[in-house]
Write a protein that holds these residues in place. Structure first.
Motif, PDB file in Angstrom:
ATOM      1  N   LEU A  51       0.831  -1.196   0.000  1.00 34.55           N
ATOM      2  CA  LEU A  51       0.000   0.000   0.000  1.00 34.55           C
ATOM      3  C   LEU A  51       0.866   1.246   0.000  1.00 34.55           C
ATOM      4  N   ALA A  52       1.896   1.250   0.850  1.00 37.26           N
ATOM      5  CA  ALA A  52       2.810   2.393   0.889  1.00 37.26           C
ATOM      6  C   ALA A  52       3.538   2.565  -0.447  1.00 37.26           C
ATOM      7  N   ALA A  53       3.962   1.451  -1.047  1.00 39.09           N
ATOM      8  CA  ALA A  53       4.663   1.515  -2.329  1.00 39.09           C
ATOM      9  C   ALA A  53       3.779   2.096  -3.417  1.00 39.09           C
ATOM     10  N   ARG A  54       2.529   1.693  -3.437  1.00 36.64           N
ATOM     11  CA  ARG A  54       1.622   2.195  -4.471  1.00 36.64           C
ATOM     12  C   ARG A  54       1.342   3.685  -4.306  1.00 36.64           C
ATOM     13  N   VAL A  55       1.267   4.134  -3.067  1.00 32.08           N
ATOM     14  CA  VAL A  55       1.072   5.567  -2.828  1.00 32.08           C
ATOM     15  C   VAL A  55       2.276   6.350  -3.335  1.00 32.08           C
ATOM     16  N   VAL A  56       3.475   5.882  -3.009  1.00 34.12           N
ATOM     17  CA  VAL A  56       4.697   6.563  -3.445  1.00 34.12           C
ATOM     18  C   VAL A  56       4.789   6.575  -4.967  1.00 34.12           C
ATOM     19  N   ILE A  57       4.544   5.424  -5.595  1.00 32.62           N
ATOM     20  CA  ILE A  57       4.624   5.335  -7.057  1.00 32.62           C
ATOM     21  C   ILE A  57       3.610   6.255  -7.716  1.00 32.62           C
ATOM     22  N   ARG A  58       2.387   6.279  -7.169  1.00 32.53           N
ATOM     23  CA  ARG A  58       1.355   7.158  -7.731  1.00 32.53           C
ATOM     24  C   ARG A  58       1.789   8.613  -7.687  1.00 32.53           C
ATOM     25  N   ASP A  59       2.325   9.031  -6.541  1.00 24.54           N
ATOM     26  CA  ASP A  59       2.706  10.437  -6.396  1.00 24.54           C
ATOM     27  C   ASP A  59       3.903  10.788  -7.273  1.00 24.54           C
ATOM     28  N   ILE A  60       4.814   9.844  -7.467  1.00 21.43           N
ATOM     29  CA  ILE A  60       5.941  10.098  -8.365  1.00 21.43           C
ATOM     30  C   ILE A  60       5.444  10.298  -9.796  1.00 21.43           C
ATOM     31  N   LEU A  61       4.497   9.471 -10.209  1.00 19.74           N
ATOM     32  CA  LEU A  61       3.994   9.563 -11.579  1.00 19.74           C
ATOM     33  C   LEU A  61       3.177  10.837 -11.802  1.00 19.74           C
ATOM     34  N   LEU A  62       2.536  11.327 -10.752  1.00 15.77           N
ATOM     35  CA  LEU A  62       1.734  12.548 -10.884  1.00 15.77           C
ATOM     36  C   LEU A  62       2.547  13.814 -10.630  1.00 15.77           C
ATOM     37  N   MET A  63       3.791  13.637 -10.237  1.00 14.60           N
ATOM     38  CA  MET A  63       4.629  14.778  -9.923  1.00 14.60           C
ATOM     39  C   MET A  63       5.033  15.521 -11.202  1.00 14.60           C
ATOM     40  N   PRO A  64       5.002  16.841 -11.206  1.00 12.95           N
ATOM     41  CA  PRO A  64       5.447  17.585 -12.399  1.00 12.95           C
ATOM     42  C   PRO A  64       6.921  17.367 -12.652  1.00 12.95           C
ATOM     43  N   ALA A  65       7.301  17.418 -13.917  1.00  9.15           N
ATOM     44  CA  ALA A  65       8.691  17.184 -14.294  1.00  9.15           C
ATOM     45  C   ALA A  65       9.596  18.257 -13.711  1.00  9.15           C
ATOM     46  N   VAL A  66      10.798  17.832 -13.317  1.00  4.97           N
ATOM     47  CA  VAL A  66      11.789  18.778 -12.804  1.00  4.97           C
ATOM     48  C   VAL A  66      12.322  19.604 -13.975  1.00  4.97           C
ATOM     49  N   GLN A  97      11.644  10.957 -14.230  1.00  2.68           N
ATOM     50  CA  GLN A  97      10.548  10.513 -13.382  1.00  2.68           C
ATOM     51  C   GLN A  97      10.610   9.000 -13.145  1.00  2.68           C
ATOM     52  N   HIS A  98      10.888   8.250 -14.208  1.00  4.43           N
ATOM     53  CA  HIS A  98      10.949   6.798 -14.084  1.00  4.43           C
ATOM     54  C   HIS A  98      12.225   6.335 -13.390  1.00  4.43           C
ATOM     55  N   ALA A  99      13.296   7.098 -13.534  1.00  5.74           N
ATOM     56  CA  ALA A  99      14.525   6.770 -12.814  1.00  5.74           C
ATOM     57  C   ALA A  99      14.299   6.869 -11.305  1.00  5.74           C
ATOM     58  N   VAL A 100      13.587   7.909 -10.881  1.00  8.03           N
ATOM     59  CA  VAL A 100      13.263   8.071  -9.460  1.00  8.03           C
ATOM     60  C   VAL A 100      12.374   6.925  -8.990  1.00  8.03           C
ATOM     61  N   LEU A 101      11.428   6.538  -9.828  1.00  7.74           N
ATOM     62  CA  LEU A 101      10.503   5.459  -9.470  1.00  7.74           C
ATOM     63  C   LEU A 101      11.262   4.146  -9.222  1.00  7.74           C
ATOM     64  N   ILE A 102      12.248   3.851 -10.065  1.00  8.63           N
ATOM     65  CA  ILE A 102      13.027   2.619  -9.911  1.00  8.63           C
ATOM     66  C   ILE A 102      13.742   2.598  -8.568  1.00  8.63           C
ATOM     67  N   LEU A 103      14.317   3.731  -8.183  1.00  4.14           N
ATOM     68  CA  LEU A 103      15.008   3.794  -6.898  1.00  4.14           C
ATOM     69  C   LEU A 103      14.027   3.709  -5.722  1.00  4.14           C
ATOM     70  N   ALA A 104      12.818   4.188  -5.919  1.00  3.66           N
ATOM     71  CA  ALA A 104      11.840   4.210  -4.833  1.00  3.66           C
ATOM     72  C   ALA A 104      11.238   2.833  -4.571  1.00  3.66           C
ATOM     73  N   ASP A 105      11.207   1.994  -5.597  1.00  2.48           N
ATOM     74  CA  ASP A 105      10.560   0.692  -5.439  1.00  2.48           C
ATOM     75  C   ASP A 105      11.425  -0.267  -4.632  1.00  2.48           C
ATOM     76  N   ASN A 106      10.808  -0.885  -3.645  1.00  2.36           N
ATOM     77  CA  ASN A 106      11.478  -1.941  -2.890  1.00  2.36           C
ATOM     78  C   ASN A 106      10.616  -3.196  -2.817  1.00  2.36           C
ATOM     79  N   VAL A 107       9.303  -3.014  -2.862  1.00  2.90           N
ATOM     80  CA  VAL A 107       8.380  -4.138  -2.729  1.00  2.90           C
ATOM     81  C   VAL A 107       8.518  -5.108  -3.900  1.00  2.90           C
TER      82      VAL A 107
END
Length: 390
Positions: free
Chosen positions: A83-98, A254-264
């Motif tokens: 559940l925590a992973a999905r919340v983090v992934i969702r917010d990363i994908l909805l985050m505006p590009a740097v 955005q996807h590079a950050v997502l890869i580092l964020a995923d642990n599950v």
């Protein structure tokens, strides 16, 4: 005009006034069109909820938020970690590009030691010093550099075993180092046997001019695809979601950050996708990223790699090119390919063809190619100097 009507229970007609015709409505019909479109969109959202977030690339954030009002799609209850992973992934994908005033491409070399094509890469990079950065993960020995562009570009590295999770760990280590530079907006994974097929400006515009990542992935029901799946990956990863693809990716920040964020999901592959497990061979570098992004952002990836590899020989390793194989026709043929082709590993050998679309337009698929022997350097340099392929 007078109309007659019969009253029930009588034989006499009753005089009835004629009905009056109402004047046609002056409300224009085009007003109904937007209302109809909104209704259709809401029905579509109810039937096909915006799960896995890819639709948010096409709708505004306000529309994406509608999914919070829809009935849940999944019937099972997520555990705390998922559940925590999905919340983090969702917010990363909805985050505006740097935003960056000087966007760069991070070229990440995964190599056992020295890079035999440094001289070729130097020719490719020269004159574009503010548009690229270099990172070298040398897993066996410290590289000896020919080009000054590569001096001091090594990161802290660990040993890498072919087919094991340490390959994914090395990829994540490269990404972690490259993400420290805020100007790095795209991240390309390359091997020591890779060469560029185009000029720098072409590749730069190709990668930064599109809002998807080039992660290869397809559904293979055969023994080298779904046959490698382990039910120990349940419930987080279902067999239906298991995908296969090439290791060599090119991804946006955005996807590079997502890869580092995923642990599950990474942990599932670390534990249950490895060689000689359950009597089968599973290779994390071929399955982890294709499966992860198929699950969380299928619309955000191109499903092909921009690095060409020839698997036509049907062996455990792709075709490797020696000096005698490197010709102008070879490189020209690779450059002209505009379809991504996958073949299933079952007895049916189904060929899956997908046009390489760049912002909706059919374009050549490949920006890089492998696998070249070090002895091919002089042939490649000669061709590039005389025919200016790059």
């Amino acid at each position: 005009m007078i109309a007659q009507a019969w009253l029930p229970g009588t034989n006499d007609p009753k005089i009835m006034p004629a009905s009056r015709h109402r004047a046609p409505s002056r409300r224009p019909l085009w007003i109904l069109a937007p209302i109809l479109l909104v209704c259709m969109a809401l029905v579509a959202l109810y039937v096909h909820p915006l799960q896995r977030y890819s639709a948010c690339y096409f709708f505004s954030s306000s529309v994406c938020s509608l999914k919070e009002w829809l009935p849940p799609v999944h019937t099972r209850v997520y555990n705390d970690d998922e559940l925590a992973a999905r919340v983090v992934i969702r917010d990363i994908l909805l985050m505006p590009a740097v935003e960056s005033k000087n966007p760069k491409i991070a070229f990440m070399f995964l190599t056992p030691g020295s890079l035999p094509f440094e001289k070729l890469w130097e020719k490719f990079f020269l004159g574009h010093g503010d548009k690229f950065s270099i990172y070298v993960h040398a897993s066996r020995e410290k590289p000896l550099h020919i080009s000054s562009l590569f001096v001091g570009k090594e990161i802290r590295s660990e040993k890498v075993a072919w087919g094991k999770i340490s390959m994914v760990d090395a990829e994540k280590r490269l990404l972690a180092n490259a993400l420290q530079d805020i100007d790095n907006q795209h991240f390309v994974l390359l091997s020591d046997s890779c060469v560029p097929l185009h000029k720098f400006d072409y590749i730069y515009n190709y990668l930064l001019g599109i809002n998807v990542s080039f992660i290869d992935g397809f559904k293979d029901p055969g023994p080298h695809g779904a046959g490698r799946y382990s039910e120990h990956m349940l419930p987080e990863i279902e067999k239906e979601d298991f995908r296969k693809g090439a290791q060599w990716f090119s991804i946006k920040r955005q996807h590079a950050v997502l890869i580092l964020a995923d642990n599950v999901y990474y942990t599932k592959f670390k534990l249950y996708c490895r060689p000689r497990m359950e009597g089968r061979n599973c290779y994390s570098d071929e399955h982890y990223l294709p499966t992860l992004f198929h699950m969380v952002d299928p619309g955000g990836i191109a499903n092909w790699s921009v690095t060409h590899v020839d698997w036509s020989e049907g062996k455990w390793h792709p075709k490797a090119y020696r000096a005698r194989d490197v010709t102008f026709d070879l490189l020209k043929n690779i450059i002209s390919i505009d379809e991504s082709i996958h073949v299933t590993s079952d007895s049916k050998k189904v060929v899956q063809r997908r046009p390489c679309l760049w912002n909706g337009m059919k374009r050549p698929c490949y920006l890089f190619a492998r696998k070249f022997y070090p002895e091919a350097l002089n042939s490649l340099m000669h061709l590039l100097s005389n025919f200016t392929i790059i």
